[in-house]
Motif scaffolding. Structure first.
Motif, short mmCIF file in Angstrom:
data_model
loop_
_atom_site.label_atom_id
_atom_site.label_comp_id
_atom_site.label_asym_id
_atom_site.label_seq_id
_atom_site.Cartn_x
_atom_site.Cartn_y
_atom_site.Cartn_z
N TRP A 1 0.42 -0.99 -0.35
CA TRP A 1 0.57 0.19 0.44
C TRP A 1 0.60 1.03 0.07
N SER A 2 0.48 2.28 -0.77
CA SER A 2 1.11 3.52 -0.62
C SER A 2 0.62 4.07 1.40
N ILE A 3 1.99 5.05 1.35
CA ILE A 3 1.97 4.92 2.68
C ILE A 3 0.68 6.14 3.28
N GLY A 4 0.57 6.98 1.70
CA GLY A 4 -0.57 7.63 2.28
C GLY A 4 -1.58 7.57 2.55
N SER A 5 -1.83 6.58 1.65
CA SER A 5 -3.31 5.20 2.08
C SER A 5 -3.90 5.35 3.19
N THR A 6 -3.38 5.11 4.33
CA THR A 6 -3.07 4.93 5.58
C THR A 6 -2.67 6.06 6.52
N TRP A 7 -1.61 6.12 6.11
CA TRP A 7 -0.79 7.79 6.76
C TRP A 7 -0.98 9.45 6.14
N LYS A 8 -2.63 9.92 5.98
CA LYS A 8 -2.21 10.74 5.18
C LYS A 8 -2.12 11.83 4.95
N GLY A 9 -1.35 12.06 4.32
CA GLY A 9 -0.50 13.68 4.42
C GLY A 9 1.17 13.79 4.21
N LEU A 10 1.26 11.65 5.08
CA LEU A 10 2.90 11.49 4.72
C LEU A 10 3.10 10.71 3.01
N LYS A 11 3.96 11.71 2.69
CA LYS A 11 4.22 11.28 1.11
C LYS A 11 6.57 10.56 2.03
N GLY A 12 6.69 10.41 -0.16
CA GLY A 12 8.09 9.70 0.17
C GLY A 12 8.36 8.81 1.20
N THR A 13 9.73 8.49 1.16
CA THR A 13 10.32 7.46 2.08
C THR A 13 10.36 7.33 3.53
N VAL A 14 10.43 6.90 4.13
CA VAL A 14 10.22 6.68 5.32
C VAL A 14 11.28 5.75 5.54
N ASP A 15 12.38 7.01 6.16
CA ASP A 15 14.35 6.96 7.16
C ASP A 15 13.32 5.13 8.32
N ALA A 16 12.85 5.75 8.70
CA ALA A 16 12.48 5.30 10.49
C ALA A 16 11.69 5.58 10.99
N ALA A 17 10.70 4.61 12.01
CA ALA A 17 9.65 4.28 12.09
C ALA A 17 10.08 3.71 13.80
N PHE A 18 8.35 4.12 14.56
CA PHE A 18 8.59 3.31 15.81
C PHE A 18 7.12 4.21 16.56
N ASN A 19 6.89 3.00 17.44
CA ASN A 19 5.80 3.30 18.37
C ASN A 19 5.77 3.78 20.01
N TRP A 20 5.13 5.10 20.56
CA TRP A 20 5.31 5.19 21.57
C TRP A 20 3.55 5.77 21.88
N GLU A 21 2.95 4.92 22.96
CA GLU A 21 1.60 5.68 23.55
C GLU A 21 1.10 5.81 22.46
#
Length: 445
Positions: free
Chosen positions: A295-315
């Motif tokens: 899926w394109s990242i913008g399909s789930t996280w609206k407004g997010l475009k391009g390559t993701v260098d790192a991702a993490f989750n908290w609270e």
């Protein structure tokens, strides 16, 4: 199972119009079947006609079935087949179908139900379960016969593991933990569903060739619907999004889960959902029961475009690092960007660039990898400042993730697993290299 897994572009906010899902058939399926159209050539039926479907469902293997009249189509592409060639016991056409999610009853969980008139048939691996067919009222007391459609609704999406049955203007919510408490409702925008399906936490009502995404608790419809099924769910000549780009070799490699192409980021959220990011697209790594899709990242996280260098989750928040910026999304039924973001990474985490970042479940400790060093940021602190850097055995890390199985360090097509961050810091030799595609994406190498 030789049928192709359904792959269809669904999303939280209609941005999925630019995405084109990858198809799974067998564990070693490379997705090369996307290179041809695969339209029905049998002359039996045309899935792209101006008629809708009688029923749509996933089976226990994650294969999507589309039923109409005496025919069934298996997967996003593929020819029409006779329903009775696979399910000889069921009269055609079927009225409704769904796959049940009932964790408290393993003998029922993952069964695919087909409905006709006042009877129900339950199948597992396309084999009829003992004792079926049964009357619908015996299996689901309080639910009427002659249904229009049905879909599963697991706990967390509904109050508890439930099934939604549709008939005319009414929807019947059947609580699997309390069969006596069937609730009948009427939702003005979700009526006369000729078919219905639940996929990766999203719920859809089909009205002939059009479909609508709705909230399974309130009946509210998400903005921008209805849309045409032939543009998103099935492969039709001259229709759909990304028709030409599907032939682009680079894009095909990115969206082919088994290509051994590296991922720029991995993360998992508080609910255990795991994501891998590659070239502006992502895969749900925990979605085997619903198949593998890009899926394109913008399909789930609206407004997010391009390559993701790192991702993490908290609270209950997802952090995305792209270059020198960070964007935060609230994790809910629909991800929503936190107001004021994106912001400079320096302001958020006290540094200008990272190679990888990860948090472990229920911990505020953020571990940041840059080159061959690891530093710690306590996310509860304000301002957030990285601690002292420590050397690690790895260099050129693409991504990192920590979940209930431990810490994973990803490089190229492989990853190494550690029990916890301390084991990573103390390691003098690399542990066994494991293949990402084989262990996370069900690919046979």
């Amino acid at each position: 199972m030789t049928a192709l897994l359904a792959a269809w572009c669904l999303c939280c906010s209609l941005a999925f119009a630019s995405s084109y899902p990858l198809i799974k058939s067998k564990p070693n399926d490379t997705g090369s079947n996307l290179l041809h159209e695969g339209h029905n050539n049998t002359g039996m039926a045309d899935r792209c006609s101006d008629r809708g479907f009688n029923a749509i469902t996933l089976d226990d293997k994650g294969v999507m079935y589309y039923f109409r009249d005496q025919y069934v189509w298996k997967g996003y592409i593929g020819p029409a087949e006779l329903i009775n060639d696979t399910w000889p016991e069921v009269p055609v056409p079927v009225d409704a179908a769904f796959r049940i999610h009932h964790r408290n009853k393993p003998e029922v969980h993952e069964r695919m139900f087909l409905f006709k008139g006042n009877k129900a048939w339950a199948y597992y691996e396309n084999k009829l379960e003992p004792g079926y067919p049964k009357l619908i009222t015996d299996v689901f007391p309080g639910v009427p016969g002659d249904l229009d459609s049905a879909l599963e609704c697991p706990a967390g999406e509904c109050k508890s593991d439930s099934v939604l049955f549709f008939k005319g203007k009414s929807v019947y919510t059947y609580d699997l933990s309390d069969p006596s408490a069937v609730k009948e409702r009427q939702w003005p925008l979700v009526q006369n569903c000729t078919a219905a399906v639940r996929w990766l936490g999203k719920h859809y009502c089909f009205q002939d060739t059009m479909f609508t995404r709705f909230n399974p608790v309130t009946g509210e419809v998400h903005p921008g619907y209805p849309l045409d099924t032939r543009d998103y769910f099935i492969s039709c000549p001259g229709r759909g999004h990304g028709h030409e780009t599907r032939r682009n070799a680079t894009l095909m490699s990115i969206k082919n889960r088994c290509s051994n192409r590296s991922f720029e980021a991995f993360t998992s959220d508080d609910s255990g959902k795991t994501y891998g990011f590659r070239g502006g697209w992502y895969f749900r790594m925990d979605s085997k029961r619903d198949g593998w899709h890009a899926w394109s990242i913008g399909s789930t996280w609206k407004g997010l475009k391009g390559t993701v260098d790192a991702a993490f989750n908290w609270e209950n928040k997802m952090y995305f690092i792209q270059g020198s910026q960070v964007t935060i999304f609230l994790s809910d039924q629909i991800y929503s960007m936190v107001q004021g973001y994106p912001k400079p990474l320096q302001d958020e985490l006290g540094m200008q660039q990272v190679d990888a970042a990860f948090t472990c479940p229920h911990s505020s400790d953020l571990y940041i990898i840059k080159g061959n060093t690891l530093s710690l940021v306590d996310l509860k602190n304000t301002p957030r400042v990285p601690g002292q850097e420590s050397s690690i055995i790895h260099s050129n890390v693409d991504s990192a993730m920590c979940n209930s199985q431990g810490v994973h360090i990803f490089t190229g097509a492989s990853f190494h697993r550690y029990k916890d961050p301390n084991e990573l810091l103390q390691a003098k030799e690399l542990p066994e290299a494991r293949n990402i595609a084989a262990e996370f994406l069900d690919c046979t190498q």
